[in-house]
Design an enzyme around this catalytic site. Sequence first.
Site, mmCIF file in Angstrom:
data_model
loop_
_atom_site.group_PDB
_atom_site.id
_atom_site.type_symbol
_atom_site.label_atom_id
_atom_site.label_comp_id
_atom_site.label_asym_id
_atom_site.label_seq_id
_atom_site.Cartn_x
_atom_site.Cartn_y
_atom_site.Cartn_z
ATOM 1 C CD GLU A 264 -2.623 0.933 2.876
ATOM 2 O OE1 GLU A 264 -3.437 1.740 3.015
ATOM 3 O OE2 GLU A 264 -2.137 0.891 3.608
ATOM 4 C CE LYS A 330 -8.784 1.982 3.376
ATOM 5 N NZ LYS A 330 -6.968 2.057 3.910
ATOM 6 C CB CYS A 382 -5.120 -0.929 4.180
ATOM 7 S SG CYS A 382 -4.291 -1.425 6.308
#
Length: 517
Positions: A264, A330, A382
């Site tokens: 990430e 995301k 994540c």
Amino acid sequence: MKKKSLMTLGQLFLAVPSGALATLSFAPYNYWYLAPVSIFAFLYLLQNQTIKRSGLIGFLWGLGLFGTGISWVHVSIDTFGGMPKVASMFLMGLLISYLALFPAAFGALFNRFNRGRPFHQLLLSGPVIWLLLDWFRGWFLTGFPWLWMGYSQVDSPFAAIAPILGVEGITLALMLCSGAFVAAWCDRNWKPLLIPVLIIGLSGLAGSIQWVTPAPEKSVEVALIQGNVPQELKWLPSQRWPTLMKYTDLTRENWDADLIVWPEAAIPALETQVPTFLQNLDSAARNNNSTVITGVLDQKEDGQYFNNILTLGMNTDGPYNYESAHRYSKHQLLPFGEFVPFGDLLRPIAPFFNLPMSSFSRGDFVQPNLEANGYSLAPALCYEIAFSEQVRQNVNIDTELLLTLSNDAWFGTSIGPFQHMEIAQMRSLELGKPLLRATNNGVTGVVDHTGKITDQIPQFETAVLRATVVPTEGLTPYTSLGSWPLYFYILWSLTLSFILFRRQAGHFRDHRPQESE
């Protein structure tokens, strides 16, 4: 009276360690059998209590669980938040207390509707209340579905439930089994023990079924890059090119891999700030018949920030171009790290609430799979991997692999990264897909479709994980149905509870002593 008071104090005293005991069932400790023990103790302490005292017992049990289980959050607040120790401890206390309100609500509701009816408490409405509160905690204020009890059972006999009912199906099984033991203990009746026998038997049967089919002919060679870049240096302008060169050098040694995965935000710059670097990386990947997948931040012309996954090389439409590049954005943002709830109130309080780029925008809830060198990957960035429904809805019949990129450097040597990996294992188990997990400093690893870690590299080392991964074909029942079977269980349980309640109420009225005329 004095003896009863001492007994009550003893029950309150035991609630905290009973909750803390559950933390040992999660990674990195993995004593999975302590989860049902902790729940058993909690349910036992709730027997024959008033509503207020039940709520207090639940709150104390929650303090024990979350005070130990999410202690890792304080590492990021204390190390990177720029707060005095007193202020960081106060914030941590607020977070733990907030989360402890959920078991407190369970305790109060447990005895509010079912006091004096242990069968209802332990085997009908009790598990339903727990599930509903878990779901609410996973949604309210964007959700914090951490330490759902089912996650602790990745290596237990209950794990086989996950491909059918997901992590919350395992939680339901734990509640039913623990409740049955409490009922048997309190009533001195062995019949409730048939419930755990039945559940364990069904779990064993489910474990013998192969829900998906491995496809060894589609095996993929992967290289997961763990850069181990210190968080305090990551965003310094002077460290941008040393970091990029570090990842480039590690990649150059692994061009024979089909997929090369960076963590990430591995690129410590906005995508628009390094177009030449990305063009060169894309060209090198194409020349070597490989694909590089990396995390990178992006800022649109309207000022919105996005946390993205970008693919470069094979399986993209021509050479890298910003406008046509393949990305995943995301959706589930991390509170305080990527957005600040009630930001207008909190940002003036401390530098912690003004971390760089802490006002991200969300991508769509469902996005197309990433296509990389002929493989279809369902991504999660994540924190997103903890949201089972979102990950599930991004898996389709063509999905071959799960992919998650993370940076747990925020949490140092704490237990947080291991819990994060355990959650990723549960996604593989639920969905029947192998998972690739690339992180900045660990835990970087490969998980097979049964939720087992097959390859892993140590934390806090600059390293590359090379592995051959076998994709799977087909869908598990959970992938197809999600939580609908649990919704039907809840409806059935509530209906049965209502019928039994009315029957008992009628029986009570029929047998009341008649007043003399």
